[in-house]
Design an enzyme around this catalytic site. Structure first.
Site, PDB file in Angstrom:
ATOM      1  N   HIS A  31     -39.398 -12.142  13.921  1.00  0.00           N
ATOM      2  CA  HIS A  31     -37.961 -11.894  14.066  1.00  0.00           C
ATOM      3  C   HIS A  31     -37.677 -10.550  13.380  1.00  0.00           C
ATOM      4  O   HIS A  31     -38.364 -10.175  12.432  1.00  0.00           O
ATOM      5  CB  HIS A  31     -37.221 -13.028  13.349  1.00  0.00           C
ATOM      6  N   ASP A  35     -42.081 -17.224   6.809  1.00  0.00           N
ATOM      7  CA  ASP A  35     -40.743 -17.326   7.381  1.00  0.00           C
ATOM      8  C   ASP A  35     -40.675 -18.682   8.083  1.00  0.00           C
ATOM      9  O   ASP A  35     -41.231 -18.864   9.169  1.00  0.00           O
ATOM     10  CB  ASP A  35     -40.525 -16.170   8.372  1.00  0.00           C
ATOM     11  N   GLN A  62     -37.774 -21.337  11.637  1.00  0.00           N
ATOM     12  CA  GLN A  62     -37.860 -22.160  12.851  1.00  0.00           C
ATOM     13  C   GLN A  62     -38.861 -23.305  12.714  1.00  0.00           C
ATOM     14  O   GLN A  62     -39.246 -23.904  13.716  1.00  0.00           O
ATOM     15  CB  GLN A  62     -38.241 -21.291  14.061  1.00  0.00           C
ATOM     16  N   LYS A  91     -29.985 -23.774  10.219  1.00  0.00           N
ATOM     17  CA  LYS A  91     -30.904 -24.183  11.290  1.00  0.00           C
ATOM     18  C   LYS A  91     -31.477 -25.577  11.029  1.00  0.00           C
ATOM     19  O   LYS A  91     -32.231 -26.111  11.817  1.00  0.00           O
ATOM     20  CB  LYS A  91     -32.029 -23.153  11.428  1.00  0.00           C
ATOM     21  N   CYS A  96     -33.553 -11.209  18.881  1.00  0.00           N
ATOM     22  CA  CYS A  96     -33.959 -10.474  17.656  1.00  0.00           C
ATOM     23  C   CYS A  96     -35.480 -10.379  17.552  1.00  0.00           C
ATOM     24  O   CYS A  96     -36.036 -10.421  16.442  1.00  0.00           O
ATOM     25  CB  CYS A  96     -33.380 -11.097  16.390  1.00  0.00           C
TER      26      CYS A  96
HETATM   27  N1  PLP Z   1     -36.667 -15.720  11.182  1.00  0.00           N
HETATM   28  C1  PLP Z   1     -36.649 -16.419  12.305  1.00  0.00           C
HETATM   29  C2  PLP Z   1     -37.930 -16.863  12.924  1.00  0.00           C
HETATM   30  C3  PLP Z   1     -35.439 -16.713  12.928  1.00  0.00           C
HETATM   31  O1  PLP Z   1     -35.417 -17.404  14.066  1.00  0.00           O
HETATM   32  C4  PLP Z   1     -34.244 -16.272  12.321  1.00  0.00           C
HETATM   33  C5  PLP Z   1     -32.941 -16.538  12.964  1.00  0.00           C
HETATM   34  O2  PLP Z   1     -32.842 -16.842  14.125  1.00  0.00           O
HETATM   35  C6  PLP Z   1     -34.319 -15.572  11.119  1.00  0.00           C
HETATM   36  C7  PLP Z   1     -35.550 -15.315  10.580  1.00  0.00           C
HETATM   37  C8  PLP Z   1     -33.088 -15.095  10.422  1.00  0.00           C
HETATM   38  O3  PLP Z   1     -32.322 -16.175   9.997  1.00  0.00           O
HETATM   39  P1  PLP Z   1     -30.867 -15.928   9.416  1.00  0.00           P
HETATM   40  O4  PLP Z   1     -30.133 -15.146  10.447  1.00  0.00           O
HETATM   41  O5  PLP Z   1     -30.321 -17.312   9.223  1.00  0.00           O
HETATM   42  O6  PLP Z   1     -31.013 -15.187   8.141  1.00  0.00           O
END
Ligand code: PLP
Length: 417
Positions: free
Chosen positions: A134, A211, A214, A237, A375
Protein backbone atom coordinates in the site's frame (compact mmCIF):
# COMPACT_ATOMS: atom_id res chain seq x y z
CA UNK A 1 -22.26 -2.61 30.24
CA UNK A 2 -19.11 -1.62 28.37
CA UNK A 3 -17.66 -3.86 25.74
CA UNK A 4 -20.52 -6.35 25.70
CA UNK A 5 -21.01 -7.86 22.27
CA UNK A 6 -24.58 -8.62 21.32
CA UNK A 7 -23.70 -12.16 20.38
CA UNK A 8 -21.45 -14.08 22.63
CA UNK A 9 -21.93 -17.64 21.47
CA UNK A 10 -18.54 -19.06 20.63
CA UNK A 11 -17.79 -21.96 18.37
CA UNK A 12 -21.19 -21.76 16.85
CA UNK A 13 -21.88 -21.42 13.15
CA UNK A 14 -25.29 -19.91 13.89
CA UNK A 15 -23.69 -17.00 15.66
CA UNK A 16 -21.40 -16.41 12.66
CA UNK A 17 -24.38 -16.49 10.35
CA UNK A 18 -26.31 -14.04 12.46
CA UNK A 19 -23.31 -11.79 13.03
CA UNK A 20 -24.65 -9.16 10.69
CA UNK A 21 -27.53 -8.51 13.11
CA UNK A 22 -24.96 -6.76 15.29
CA UNK A 23 -24.27 -4.18 12.58
CA UNK A 24 -27.04 -1.56 12.34
CA UNK A 25 -25.61 0.05 9.19
CA UNK A 26 -25.91 -3.20 7.24
CA UNK A 27 -29.67 -3.10 7.67
CA UNK A 28 -30.53 -0.37 5.18
CA UNK A 29 -31.54 0.17 1.59
CA UNK A 30 -29.44 2.04 -0.93
CA UNK A 31 -31.15 3.14 -4.14
CA UNK A 32 -34.16 1.02 -3.18
CA UNK A 33 -32.12 -2.17 -2.81
CA UNK A 34 -30.85 -3.83 0.36
CA UNK A 35 -27.28 -2.66 0.93
CA UNK A 36 -24.65 -5.16 -0.22
CA UNK A 37 -21.52 -3.89 1.47
CA UNK A 38 -18.43 -5.19 -0.32
CA UNK A 39 -16.00 -2.43 0.63
CA UNK A 40 -14.66 -3.96 3.81
CA UNK A 41 -10.99 -3.64 2.89
CA UNK A 42 -11.51 0.13 2.88
CA UNK A 43 -13.36 0.05 6.19
CA UNK A 44 -15.63 -2.40 7.97
CA UNK A 45 -18.93 -1.55 9.58
CA UNK A 46 -19.16 -1.21 13.35
CA UNK A 47 -21.16 -3.45 15.68
CA UNK A 48 -23.58 -2.01 18.19
CA UNK A 49 -21.25 -2.74 21.11
CA UNK A 50 -18.60 -0.45 19.57
CA UNK A 51 -21.14 2.30 18.91
CA UNK A 52 -22.44 1.98 22.46
CA UNK A 53 -18.99 2.14 24.01
CA UNK A 54 -18.27 5.42 22.20
CA UNK A 55 -21.67 6.82 23.08
CA UNK A 56 -21.19 5.88 26.73
CA UNK A 57 -17.83 7.59 26.87
CA UNK A 58 -19.16 10.88 25.55
CA UNK A 59 -22.53 10.77 27.28
CA UNK A 60 -21.43 9.68 30.73
CA UNK A 61 -17.71 9.82 31.60
CA UNK A 62 -16.20 12.09 28.94
CA UNK A 63 -12.97 13.39 30.42
CA UNK A 64 -9.29 13.64 29.62
CA UNK A 65 -7.05 10.73 30.57
CA UNK A 66 -3.95 10.28 32.71
CA UNK A 67 -3.84 13.70 34.34
CA UNK A 68 -7.05 13.87 36.33
CA UNK A 69 -7.73 13.07 39.97
CA UNK A 70 -11.49 13.34 39.58
CA UNK A 71 -13.78 10.35 39.10
CA UNK A 72 -14.64 10.89 35.44
CA UNK A 73 -11.00 11.17 34.46
CA UNK A 74 -10.16 8.08 36.48
CA UNK A 75 -12.90 6.12 34.73
CA UNK A 76 -11.83 7.36 31.29
CA UNK A 77 -8.23 6.42 32.05
CA UNK A 78 -9.24 3.00 33.30
CA UNK A 79 -11.35 2.23 30.20
CA UNK A 80 -8.70 3.57 27.84
CA UNK A 81 -5.95 1.53 29.50
CA UNK A 82 -8.22 -1.53 29.63
CA UNK A 83 -8.55 -1.24 25.87
CA UNK A 84 -4.77 -1.28 25.59
CA UNK A 85 -4.67 -4.45 27.71
CA UNK A 86 -7.35 -6.09 25.54
CA UNK A 87 -5.24 -5.37 22.46
CA UNK A 88 -2.14 -6.69 24.20
CA UNK A 89 -3.94 -9.96 24.93
CA UNK A 90 -5.42 -10.10 21.44
CA UNK A 91 -2.06 -10.02 19.65
CA UNK A 92 -0.24 -11.68 22.56
CA UNK A 93 2.27 -8.89 23.16
CA UNK A 94 4.48 -9.47 26.17
CA UNK A 95 3.62 -6.15 27.75
CA UNK A 96 0.96 -3.43 27.43
CA UNK A 97 3.89 -1.01 27.14
CA UNK A 98 4.45 -2.44 23.66
CA UNK A 99 1.02 -1.26 22.48
CA UNK A 100 1.18 2.30 21.18
CA UNK A 101 -2.04 4.01 20.19
CA UNK A 102 -1.68 5.79 16.85
CA UNK A 103 -4.10 7.13 14.25
CA UNK A 104 -3.86 4.02 12.10
CA UNK A 105 -1.48 1.93 10.02
CA UNK A 106 -0.25 4.94 8.06
CA UNK A 107 0.58 6.81 11.25
CA UNK A 108 2.35 3.76 12.70
CA UNK A 109 4.59 3.31 9.66
CA UNK A 110 5.44 7.02 9.59
CA UNK A 111 6.35 6.78 13.27
CA UNK A 112 8.77 3.94 12.59
CA UNK A 113 10.25 5.73 9.57
CA UNK A 114 10.84 8.97 11.43
CA UNK A 115 11.87 7.54 14.79
CA UNK A 116 13.50 4.15 14.21
CA UNK A 117 14.47 5.01 10.63
CA UNK A 118 16.14 8.33 11.26
CA UNK A 119 18.21 6.97 14.11
CA UNK A 120 19.14 3.56 12.66
CA UNK A 121 19.20 3.92 8.88
CA UNK A 122 21.87 5.92 7.10
CA UNK A 123 22.82 7.04 3.58
CA UNK A 124 23.43 3.99 1.38
CA UNK A 125 21.47 1.65 3.69
CA UNK A 126 18.50 -0.25 2.29
CA UNK A 127 14.93 -0.89 3.32
CA UNK A 128 13.32 -3.95 1.79
CA UNK A 129 9.61 -3.80 0.91
CA UNK A 130 7.48 -5.64 -1.68
CA UNK A 131 5.96 -4.73 -5.00
CA UNK A 132 2.47 -5.07 -3.51
CA UNK A 133 2.72 -2.52 -0.70
CA UNK A 134 0.00 0.00 0.00
CA UNK A 135 1.29 3.54 -0.60
CA UNK A 136 1.49 3.96 3.16
CA UNK A 137 4.31 1.41 3.22
CA UNK A 138 6.15 3.07 0.33
CA UNK A 139 5.94 6.84 0.71
CA UNK A 140 7.14 7.11 4.37
CA UNK A 141 10.35 5.31 3.29
CA UNK A 142 10.72 7.57 0.26
CA UNK A 143 10.44 10.59 2.56
CA UNK A 144 13.11 9.02 4.78
CA UNK A 145 15.25 8.37 1.69
CA UNK A 146 14.99 12.05 0.74
CA UNK A 147 16.04 12.99 4.25
CA UNK A 148 18.99 10.67 4.68
CA UNK A 149 19.91 9.10 1.34
CA UNK A 150 18.84 5.52 2.11
CA UNK A 151 17.40 3.31 -0.66
CA UNK A 152 14.36 1.14 -1.24
CA UNK A 153 14.68 -2.43 -2.47
CA UNK A 154 11.70 -4.36 -3.80
CA UNK A 155 10.62 -8.03 -3.59
CA UNK A 156 8.68 -8.65 -6.86
CA UNK A 157 5.56 -10.75 -7.33
CA UNK A 158 4.45 -13.15 -10.07
CA UNK A 159 1.35 -13.05 -12.30
CA UNK A 160 -0.81 -14.71 -9.64
CA UNK A 161 0.18 -11.99 -7.23
CA UNK A 162 2.47 -14.15 -5.09
CA UNK A 163 5.83 -12.90 -3.86
CA UNK A 164 8.88 -14.28 -5.65
CA UNK A 165 11.12 -15.24 -2.77
CA UNK A 166 13.84 -17.21 -4.58
CA UNK A 167 16.21 -14.24 -4.34
CA UNK A 168 15.27 -13.20 -0.84
CA UNK A 169 18.68 -14.12 0.58
CA UNK A 170 20.41 -11.84 -1.92
CA UNK A 171 17.86 -9.05 -1.38
CA UNK A 172 18.61 -9.23 2.34
CA UNK A 173 22.06 -7.72 1.97
CA UNK A 174 24.52 -6.37 4.49
CA UNK A 175 23.08 -2.94 3.67
CA UNK A 176 19.49 -3.91 4.56
CA UNK A 177 18.55 -2.24 7.83
CA UNK A 178 14.81 -2.93 7.88
CA UNK A 179 12.26 -5.15 6.15
CA UNK A 180 8.73 -3.75 5.97
CA UNK A 181 6.14 -6.03 4.37
CA UNK A 182 2.42 -6.23 3.99
CA UNK A 183 0.87 -9.35 5.49
CA UNK A 184 -2.21 -9.38 3.23
CA UNK A 185 -2.47 -7.23 0.13
CA UNK A 186 -5.47 -4.91 -0.01
CA UNK A 187 -5.70 -4.96 -3.81
CA UNK A 188 -4.79 -8.61 -4.54
CA UNK A 189 -5.84 -10.36 -1.35
CA UNK A 190 -2.55 -12.30 -1.29
CA UNK A 191 -1.49 -13.48 2.16
CA UNK A 192 2.30 -13.37 2.25
CA UNK A 193 4.50 -15.95 4.00
CA UNK A 194 5.70 -13.47 6.61
CA UNK A 195 6.97 -16.25 8.89
CA UNK A 196 9.61 -17.15 6.26
CA UNK A 197 10.51 -13.51 5.62
CA UNK A 198 10.89 -12.78 9.35
CA UNK A 199 12.98 -15.90 9.92
CA UNK A 200 15.33 -15.15 7.02
CA UNK A 201 15.68 -11.47 7.97
CA UNK A 202 16.44 -12.38 11.56
CA UNK A 203 19.16 -14.81 10.47
CA UNK A 204 20.93 -11.66 9.25
CA UNK A 205 19.94 -9.58 12.28
CA UNK A 206 17.49 -7.41 10.33
CA UNK A 207 14.31 -6.23 12.08
CA UNK A 208 10.92 -6.68 10.40
CA UNK A 209 7.83 -4.45 10.38
CA UNK A 210 4.54 -6.11 9.42
CA UNK A 211 1.70 -4.11 7.88
CA UNK A 212 -1.25 -6.06 9.28
CA UNK A 213 -3.94 -3.62 8.07
CA UNK A 214 -5.57 -6.35 5.96
CA UNK A 215 -4.78 -9.42 8.06
CA UNK A 216 -5.63 -8.51 11.65
CA UNK A 217 -9.38 -8.92 10.91
CA UNK A 218 -9.04 -12.26 9.10
CA UNK A 219 -7.09 -14.51 11.43
CA UNK A 220 -5.10 -14.92 14.60
CA UNK A 221 -1.94 -12.87 14.98
CA UNK A 222 0.49 -13.74 17.75
CA UNK A 223 3.37 -11.27 17.72
CA UNK A 224 5.54 -13.38 20.02
CA UNK A 225 5.10 -16.47 17.90
CA UNK A 226 5.70 -14.49 14.71
CA UNK A 227 8.65 -12.79 16.37
CA UNK A 228 8.06 -9.64 14.28
CA UNK A 229 9.76 -6.54 15.61
CA UNK A 230 6.98 -4.11 14.76
CA UNK A 231 3.40 -4.59 13.61
CA UNK A 232 0.83 -2.01 12.57
CA UNK A 233 -2.93 -2.10 12.12
CA UNK A 234 -5.93 0.22 11.87
CA UNK A 235 -8.95 0.02 14.16
CA UNK A 236 -11.49 0.84 11.48
CA UNK A 237 -10.68 -2.28 9.45
CA UNK A 238 -11.39 -4.57 12.40
CA UNK A 239 -14.88 -3.29 13.23
CA UNK A 240 -13.56 -0.37 15.33
CA UNK A 241 -13.66 3.40 14.87
CA UNK A 242 -11.63 5.48 12.43
CA UNK A 243 -8.72 7.60 13.64
CA UNK A 244 -7.31 4.94 15.96
CA UNK A 245 -4.82 2.16 15.35
CA UNK A 246 -1.98 0.30 16.93
CA UNK A 247 1.74 0.14 16.60
CA UNK A 248 3.18 -2.89 18.34
CA UNK A 249 6.92 -2.86 18.91
CA UNK A 250 9.33 -5.00 20.90
CA UNK A 251 10.02 -3.14 24.13
CA UNK A 252 13.80 -3.27 23.72
CA UNK A 253 13.54 -1.55 20.33
CA UNK A 254 10.92 1.00 21.41
CA UNK A 255 12.99 1.96 24.43
CA UNK A 256 15.96 2.81 22.23
CA UNK A 257 13.90 4.91 19.83
CA UNK A 258 13.58 8.70 20.15
CA UNK A 259 10.07 10.21 20.41
CA UNK A 260 8.26 10.89 17.16
CA UNK A 261 6.31 13.94 18.34
CA UNK A 262 6.72 16.21 21.34
CA UNK A 263 4.05 17.64 23.61
CA UNK A 264 1.97 16.85 26.65
CA UNK A 265 1.84 13.39 28.21
CA UNK A 266 5.01 12.16 26.50
CA UNK A 267 7.33 13.86 28.99
CA UNK A 268 8.61 13.10 32.42
CA UNK A 269 10.03 16.52 33.24
CA UNK A 270 10.34 19.70 31.17
CA UNK A 271 12.66 22.61 31.71
CA UNK A 272 14.15 25.04 29.22
CA UNK A 273 17.51 23.38 29.71
CA UNK A 274 16.54 19.74 29.41
CA UNK A 275 13.45 17.59 28.98
CA UNK A 276 13.20 13.94 29.94
CA UNK A 277 10.69 11.64 28.33
CA UNK A 278 7.91 9.52 29.77
CA UNK A 279 8.10 5.74 29.88
CA UNK A 280 6.56 3.48 27.23
CA UNK A 281 4.06 3.62 25.68
CA UNK A 282 3.41 7.29 26.55
CA UNK A 283 6.75 8.42 25.09
CA UNK A 284 5.11 7.95 21.67
CA UNK A 285 1.67 9.33 22.55
CA UNK A 286 2.07 13.11 22.61
CA UNK A 287 -1.01 15.21 23.31
CA UNK A 288 -4.57 14.28 24.20
CA UNK A 289 -5.15 10.91 22.57
CA UNK A 290 -8.20 9.65 20.71
CA UNK A 291 -9.81 8.42 23.93
CA UNK A 292 -13.19 7.47 22.47
CA UNK A 293 -11.37 5.76 19.59
CA UNK A 294 -9.19 3.71 21.94
CA UNK A 295 -12.20 2.65 23.99
CA UNK A 296 -14.13 1.85 20.80
CA UNK A 297 -11.25 -0.21 19.48
CA UNK A 298 -11.13 -2.12 22.76
CA UNK A 299 -14.83 -2.89 22.31
CA UNK A 300 -14.20 -3.97 18.71
CA UNK A 301 -11.49 -6.39 19.79
CA UNK A 302 -13.79 -7.81 22.47
CA UNK A 303 -16.51 -8.19 19.84
CA UNK A 304 -14.16 -9.93 17.41
CA UNK A 305 -12.88 -12.25 20.10
CA UNK A 306 -16.39 -13.23 21.10
CA UNK A 307 -16.45 -15.32 17.91
CA UNK A 308 -14.47 -18.43 17.28
CA UNK A 309 -11.66 -17.32 14.99
CA UNK A 310 -11.63 -20.63 13.12
CA UNK A 311 -15.31 -20.20 12.28
CA UNK A 312 -14.58 -16.70 10.95
CA UNK A 313 -11.73 -18.00 8.80
CA UNK A 314 -13.87 -20.91 7.54
CA UNK A 315 -16.76 -18.59 6.65
CA UNK A 316 -14.54 -16.09 4.83
CA UNK A 317 -12.66 -18.79 2.96
CA UNK A 318 -15.95 -20.38 1.89
CA UNK A 319 -17.07 -16.98 0.56
CA UNK A 320 -13.75 -16.70 -1.29
CA UNK A 321 -14.13 -20.11 -2.97
CA UNK A 322 -17.75 -19.46 -3.86
CA UNK A 323 -17.04 -15.96 -5.20
CA UNK A 324 -14.07 -17.06 -7.30
CA UNK A 325 -16.21 -19.69 -9.01
CA UNK A 326 -19.27 -17.50 -9.52
CA UNK A 327 -17.44 -14.40 -10.76
CA UNK A 328 -15.70 -16.37 -13.49
CA UNK A 329 -19.16 -17.16 -14.91
CA UNK A 330 -19.38 -13.51 -15.98
CA UNK A 331 -18.20 -13.33 -19.62
CA UNK A 332 -15.01 -11.28 -19.98
CA UNK A 333 -14.29 -11.01 -16.26
CA UNK A 334 -10.64 -11.36 -15.28
CA UNK A 335 -9.61 -11.75 -11.66
CA UNK A 336 -6.51 -9.79 -10.68
CA UNK A 337 -4.76 -11.63 -7.87
CA UNK A 338 -5.23 -15.38 -7.81
CA UNK A 339 -2.76 -16.41 -5.11
CA UNK A 340 -3.24 -19.80 -3.44
CA UNK A 341 -3.34 -18.17 -0.04
CA UNK A 342 -5.59 -15.15 0.00
CA UNK A 343 -8.31 -13.24 1.81
CA UNK A 344 -11.82 -12.82 0.38
CA UNK A 345 -10.80 -9.96 -1.91
CA UNK A 346 -11.97 -10.02 -5.52
CA UNK A 347 -10.14 -7.51 -7.67
CA UNK A 348 -11.25 -7.71 -11.27
CA UNK A 349 -11.50 -6.06 -14.64
CA UNK A 350 -14.38 -6.65 -17.03
CA UNK A 351 -13.51 -6.43 -20.72
CA UNK A 352 -12.56 -2.83 -21.43
CA UNK A 353 -15.34 -1.34 -19.31
CA UNK A 354 -13.92 1.28 -16.98
CA UNK A 355 -14.04 0.15 -13.33
CA UNK A 356 -15.61 3.48 -12.30
CA UNK A 357 -18.52 2.82 -14.68
CA UNK A 358 -18.95 -0.66 -13.24
CA UNK A 359 -18.90 0.69 -9.68
CA UNK A 360 -21.42 3.38 -10.56
CA UNK A 361 -23.84 0.88 -12.10
CA UNK A 362 -23.47 -1.53 -9.16
CA UNK A 363 -24.23 1.32 -6.77
CA UNK A 364 -27.59 1.76 -8.48
CA UNK A 365 -28.41 -1.71 -7.14
CA UNK A 366 -27.14 -0.94 -3.64
CA UNK A 367 -23.85 -2.79 -4.13
CA UNK A 368 -20.88 -0.97 -2.60
CA UNK A 369 -17.55 -1.86 -4.21
CA UNK A 370 -14.36 0.16 -4.53
CA UNK A 371 -12.89 1.12 -7.87
CA UNK A 372 -9.48 2.61 -8.60
CA UNK A 373 -5.87 1.76 -7.83
CA UNK A 374 -6.57 1.09 -4.14
CA UNK A 375 -3.47 3.06 -3.09
CA UNK A 376 -1.32 0.39 -4.79
CA UNK A 377 -0.28 2.01 -8.05
CA UNK A 378 2.78 -0.25 -8.46
CA UNK A 379 0.38 -3.24 -8.44
CA UNK A 380 -1.66 -1.63 -11.22
CA UNK A 381 1.57 -0.89 -13.12
CA UNK A 382 2.55 -4.58 -12.80
CA UNK A 383 -0.66 -5.64 -14.57
CA UNK A 384 -0.57 -2.64 -16.92
CA UNK A 385 -4.06 -1.52 -15.89
CA UNK A 386 -5.15 1.80 -14.41
CA UNK A 387 -7.66 0.39 -11.96
CA UNK A 388 -9.74 -2.57 -10.83
CA UNK A 389 -13.13 -3.14 -9.28
CA UNK A 390 -12.63 -4.56 -5.80
CA UNK A 391 -15.20 -6.47 -3.80
CA UNK A 392 -13.80 -7.24 -0.34
CA UNK A 393 -15.78 -9.48 1.98
CA UNK A 394 -15.79 -10.28 5.67
CA UNK A 395 -17.68 -12.81 7.75
CA UNK A 396 -20.94 -10.85 7.80
CA UNK A 397 -21.28 -11.14 4.01
CA UNK A 398 -23.26 -13.91 2.34
CA UNK A 399 -23.29 -16.11 -0.75
CA UNK A 400 -26.61 -14.53 -1.74
CA UNK A 401 -24.90 -11.17 -1.87
CA UNK A 402 -22.27 -12.66 -4.20
CA UNK A 403 -25.08 -14.04 -6.40
CA UNK A 404 -26.59 -10.57 -6.58
CA UNK A 405 -23.24 -9.03 -7.55
CA UNK A 406 -22.78 -11.63 -10.28
CA UNK A 407 -26.32 -11.03 -11.56
CA UNK A 408 -25.66 -7.29 -11.79
CA UNK A 409 -22.29 -7.80 -13.50
CA UNK A 410 -24.20 -9.65 -16.21
CA UNK A 411 -26.39 -6.54 -16.39
CA UNK A 412 -23.29 -4.35 -16.74
CA UNK A 413 -22.22 -6.53 -19.67
CA UNK A 414 -25.65 -5.98 -21.25
CA UNK A 415 -25.34 -2.20 -20.89
CA UNK A 416 -21.97 -2.18 -22.67
CA UNK A 417 -22.85 -4.82 -25.28
N1 PLP B 1 -1.80 -0.93 4.53
C1 PLP B 1 -2.74 -1.61 3.90
C2 PLP B 1 -2.43 -2.97 3.36
C3 PLP B 1 -4.00 -1.06 3.71
O1 PLP B 1 -4.95 -1.74 3.06
C4 PLP B 1 -4.26 0.23 4.22
C5 PLP B 1 -5.58 0.86 4.02
O2 PLP B 1 -6.35 0.48 3.18
C6 PLP B 1 -3.25 0.89 4.91
C7 PLP B 1 -2.03 0.28 5.05
C8 PLP B 1 -3.47 2.25 5.50
O3 PLP B 1 -4.42 2.19 6.51
P1 PLP B 1 -4.98 3.54 7.14
O4 PLP B 1 -5.47 4.35 6.00
O5 PLP B 1 -6.07 3.07 8.06
O6 PLP B 1 -3.86 4.19 7.86
Amino acid sequence: MMNQPLLQKKDNLTSIQSARLSFPALDQSVNDHPLVYFDNAATTHKPLSVLKSIDQFYSSYNSNVHRGVHSLSEKATEQYENARKSIQGFINAESAQEIIFVKGTTDAINLIAQSYGRSNIQAGDEILITEMEHHSNIVPWQILAEQNGCKLNIIPFNEKGELILENLDQLLSSKTKLVSVVHASNSLGTVNPIETIIRKAHLKGIPVLIDAAQSIQHGKIDVQKLDCDFLAFSGHKIYGPTGIGVLYGKKTLLEEMPPYQGGGDMINYVSFEKTTYNELPYKFEAGTPNIAGGIGLGAAIEFFQSYDINSIIAKEQALLKYGQKKLLEVPGLQLIGTAENKTAVFSFVLKDIHPHDIGTILNQYGIAVRTGHHCTQPVMAHYKIPATVRASLVFYNTEREIDFLVEKLHAVNEVFK
